[in-house]
Design an enzyme around this catalytic site. Structure first.
Site, mmCIF file in Angstrom:
data_model
loop_
_atom_site.group_PDB
_atom_site.id
_atom_site.type_symbol
_atom_site.label_atom_id
_atom_site.label_comp_id
_atom_site.label_asym_id
_atom_site.label_seq_id
_atom_site.Cartn_x
_atom_site.Cartn_y
_atom_site.Cartn_z
ATOM 1 C CD GLU A 7 -1.384 -2.000 2.477
ATOM 2 O OE1 GLU A 7 -0.210 -2.404 2.387
ATOM 3 O OE2 GLU A 7 -2.144 -2.304 3.395
ATOM 4 C CG ASP A 81 -1.220 -2.921 6.213
ATOM 5 O OD1 ASP A 81 -0.038 -3.168 5.957
ATOM 6 O OD2 ASP A 81 -1.633 -1.790 6.522
ATOM 7 C CG ASP A 83 -6.046 -4.464 8.514
ATOM 8 O OD1 ASP A 83 -5.848 -4.536 7.288
ATOM 9 O OD2 ASP A 83 -5.963 -3.399 9.150
ATOM 10 C CD GLU A 85 -8.694 0.221 5.636
ATOM 11 O OE1 GLU A 85 -8.877 1.275 5.005
ATOM 12 O OE2 GLU A 85 -8.410 0.192 6.845
ATOM 13 C CE1 TYR A 295 -1.008 -3.172 9.709
ATOM 14 C CE2 TYR A 295 -2.732 -4.481 10.744
ATOM 15 C CZ TYR A 295 -2.346 -3.492 9.853
ATOM 16 O OH TYR A 295 -3.295 -2.831 9.118
ATOM 17 N NE ARG A 297 -4.685 1.344 11.133
ATOM 18 C CZ ARG A 297 -3.779 1.756 10.258
ATOM 19 N NH1 ARG A 297 -3.086 0.851 9.569
ATOM 20 N NH2 ARG A 297 -3.549 3.036 10.058
ATOM 21 C CG HIS A 342 -4.022 -10.467 13.314
ATOM 22 N ND1 HIS A 342 -4.888 -9.447 13.006
ATOM 23 C CD2 HIS A 342 -4.019 -11.286 12.234
ATOM 24 C CE1 HIS A 342 -5.374 -9.631 11.801
ATOM 25 N NE2 HIS A 342 -4.876 -10.743 11.311
#
Length: 727
Positions: A7, A81, A83, A85, A295, A297, A342
């Site tokens: 991203e 990433d 997650d 999203e 990470y 989040r 995670h």
């Protein structure tokens, strides 16, 4: 050639260092496909919700580049990433470049290090379409609420209002707290204290009745107790000593990192996540460009075994056996929806200590990294041990109680620091006679609940299950940008329009602002990601009753506009001017807000544009006096071509010089209150929230420290190395 698509450019630069010449790493620069901004963007056919995704203009060049690179590539890896999203961004990248999302190799990693990247390349998977569907459901739900409800609120209350599934339920929490504060009625109570053998004790019981906080209701009762105590003879009735332990803290997840960074470092959730993103994506280190933390989040407390054992080896070699527990410690999240696959937020290298990292990081980045690093080490250390004491002094009618505590073994405080003042009581003999001295009766009043800070609001959202780690900071930012809330001295205050909007929402759209409904929807989204629910069915079950309420609202909601049309047009954009009410009274504003921010005073002149005798130091035009939320200030009359502003009165200049460049330090005021910065800004960006004083640091060469409160104790803290000494 192999193509790796991530991203962000920063992430691309870091990963590029770990892969050979056979790999090309490029960034999509975030979302490259989304619902259109100017239309609903959802087509509904045969009870199916079909999103009409578009490539925005500012992403068209990126998509063109990705398509050309994809044609030349032997293999295309999606490395967004980990997650939901990120999964959805990967799906949209594949669709935008004309590839089947379910056939492209998808690589995931919890940290951006060479080992993690190479392992991911060797073990690719496919894009998880269930996670993509869960994210699509979230996006479409939010579009439905925002696109259908926001215009209704604008037409009935005030133009420019917005509503959202998570945003509105969060606003209700803030408004409800403000209602509690306004409805609060203080209640009087008294405390009676006395001194025994140099120990201050508080009355615990009187005439055989145990006293709670509100037991002594008025001065007459307090005076009666004081007069009785004066006539009594006291003995040391009991002495209790016991050992207690304080458990090690859990490693950080998103919510606790935001809360702790707010309380200890003064960072907003938005700033915390921005800094954490930089630490995750990669900075220069002693081993080249690399990510420093996992990470950021995440709602998981899970830790990789190799990281835990590396921490244990470091603790043993650095601090000794007594700081190392017999067994490694593993933690599990209490949240039912936590993604345990995670990891918690931790440093990727235990040997890269904050002391080593300091030379590579900016001050704000260093402080956050130190916080994350120390918390991770602490979670694998032994518990802290205390000796607690309780002494009771008994008379004929009353009993006074005193408590004290002493740190016996610091345990995990070895790395986190223990700043509380010790309160160990003196050695007394049980049964010995004593005398009550310095009797005091003091009046108190109960206090209303405190307003939410950003940190405490994040904690509340987490407790209620509203939103997810990635939504906490953006939700608060949206409420502030929409003028639903203001943040003053770190406290969140709802504006007048927030109450008006909430009254309408509670009456006509109670499920949108209901925390249980919002939390249950998050659970449904989790089920979609787990292939236990249909995203299309979820949208249908929400859409039909919601649209019925929209139709009813158009008929039943009475106009509550707090803005009156004036029959004049804005001289800057041509939109209609409105008479509005704000926190500082009535004013004239453009209906095109927030795009147009033209305002006037009640006389019809442009708000507070009084000419001053000063010239703009940037363009030479006259400076004019204007009014803002924090009072009057000087602004260039050549706005918007020149946006120079200055304080109306010269800022206070401190006697202390800037520790970075030697320039003057001046007192300033910002959105979050008072702060101190260098007069040479932007060349020198030194800033602190605490007033600097000229004092030599005992640890480094700095001659500037700040006086602040740390763990309920006044301390001096060095602006360079953060060494603390008692004030």
């Amino acid at each position: 050639m192999n193509l790796v698509i991530v991203e962000s450019p920063a992430k691309a630069r870091t990963i590029k260092n770990f892969l050979g010449k056979d790999y090309k790493v490029v960034a999509s620069k975030g979302h490259i496909r989304d619902l259109p901004k100017t239309s609903f963007g959802i087509k509904i056919e045969d009870d199916k919700f079909l999103p009409q995704y578009r490539v925005p203009k500012d992403s068209s060049a990126t998509v063109k580049e990705l398509k050309e690179l994809a044609k030349k590539s032997d293999e295309i890896y999606i490395a967004t990433d980990e997650d939901r999203e990120g999964e959805a961004i990967g799906y949209h990248i594949a669709m935008a470049i004309g590839k089947d999302p379910e056939k492209l190799p998808r690589i995931v990693f919890h940290e951006i290090t060479k080992k993690a990247i190479l392992d991911a390349i060797e073990n690719p998977r496919r894009i998880d379409m269930d996670s993509v569907d869960a994210q699509q459901a979230r996006r479409l739900l939010d579009r439905i609420v925002g696109y259908k409800l926001s215009p209704l609120l604008s037409s009935k209350i005030q133009k420019g209002l917005s509503a959202g599934r998570v945003q509105s339920s969060t606003l209700k929490i803030v408004v409800d707290r403000e209602r509690e504060i306004k409805a609060f009625v203080p209640k009087e109570y008294w405390k009676v204290n006395a001194e025994f053998e140099g120990v201050e004790a508080e009355i615990n019981s009187f005439e055989g009745k145990k006293l709670s906080k509100l037991s002594i209701e008025n001065k007459a009762q307090a005076d009666k107790i004081v007069e009785s105590v004066k006539k009594e003879h006291f003995k040391v009735a009991s002495i209790q000593k016991r050992s207690t332990k304080t458990k090690t803290p859990t490693p950080f997840m998103t919510s606790t990192l935001q809360q702790t960074a707010s309380s200890k470092l003064g960072y907003s959730p938005k700033k915390t996540m921005m800094l954490a993103q930089k630490l995750y994506e990669g900075v220069q280190t002693d081993q080249g460009n690399s990510g420093l933390i996992t990470y950021m989040r995440t709602d998981s407390l899970n830790l990789a075994k190799e990281a835990v054992f590396a921490a244990r080896d470091f603790i043993e070699s650095s601090f000794g056996d007594k700081y190392l527990p017999q067994k490694p410690k593993f933690y599990k999240s209490k949240s039912q929806g936590a993604q345990e696959a995670h990891e918690a937020i931790r440093p990727v290298r235990v040997d890269f200590t904050p002391q080593k990292a300091k030379q590579y990081l900016k001050n704000d980045e260093y402080r956050l990294y130190e916080l994350i690093y120390n918390r991770f080490l602490a979670c694998q250390m032994t518990e802290a041990q205390f000796e607690s004491q309780t002494i009771e002094f008994a008379g004929e009618h009353s009993v006074f109680k005193a408590s004290g505590r002493k740190l016996v073994f610091d345990g995990f405080y070895k790395v986190m620091g223990y700043g509380e003042k010790e309160n160990l009581l003196p050695e007394l003999k049980q049964g010995s006679d004593t005398e009550a001295k310095k009797l005091k009766a003091k009046q108190f009043f109960t206090e209303p609940p405190a307003r939410y800070s950003e940190a405490s609001l994040v904690k509340k959202l987490e407790e209620l299950g509203i939103g997810r780690p990635s939504t906490y900071a953006p939700t608060i930012s949206i409420l502030e940008s929409r003028d639903y809330i203001e943040i003053e001295k770190k406290k969140i205050i709802p504006t007048k329009i927030a109450f008006t909007v909430m009254e309408v929402m509670e009456k006509h759209f109670e499920n949108i602002v209901d925390s249980d409904f919002t939390a249950n929807m998050e659970e449904v989204l989790d089920k979609i990601a787990e292939h236990k629910a249909s995203w299309q069915q979820t949208l249908k079950e929400f859409y039909d009753p919601f649209m019925d309420k929209i139709a009813q609202g158009k008929q039943n909601i009475k106009s509550q506009k707090v803005a009156k049309p004036l029959g004049r047009n804005c001289p800057e954009c041509g939109s209609e001017l409105l008479l509005r009410k704000g926190r500082f009274g009535e004013f004239v504003a453009c209906s095109g807000f927030p795009k147009c921010k033209y305002t006037e005073d009640m006389g019809g002149d442009k708000q507070e544009e009084v000419k001053s005798d000063q010239k703009c130091d940037k363009c030479g035009a006259d400076m004019v006096i204007k009014s803002g939320r924090r009072g009057k200030f000087l602004a260039c009359s050549n706005y918007p071509d020149c946006k120079n502003t200055q304080p109306l009165t010269p800022p206070k200049v401190l006697e202390v010089k800037c520790p970075d460049c030697g320039g003057d330090l001046i007192e300033r005021s910002g959105r979050r209150g008072k702060f101190y910065g260098c007069s040479n800004y932007p060349k020198c960006k030194f800033i602190t929230n605490f007033e600097p004083v000229e004092k030599d640091c005992p640890k480094c060469e700095s001659k500037v420290m700040v006086k602040r409160t740390y763990r309920k104790k006044e301390v001096y803290e060095c602006v360079k190395c953060k060494e603390r000494v008692d004030a």
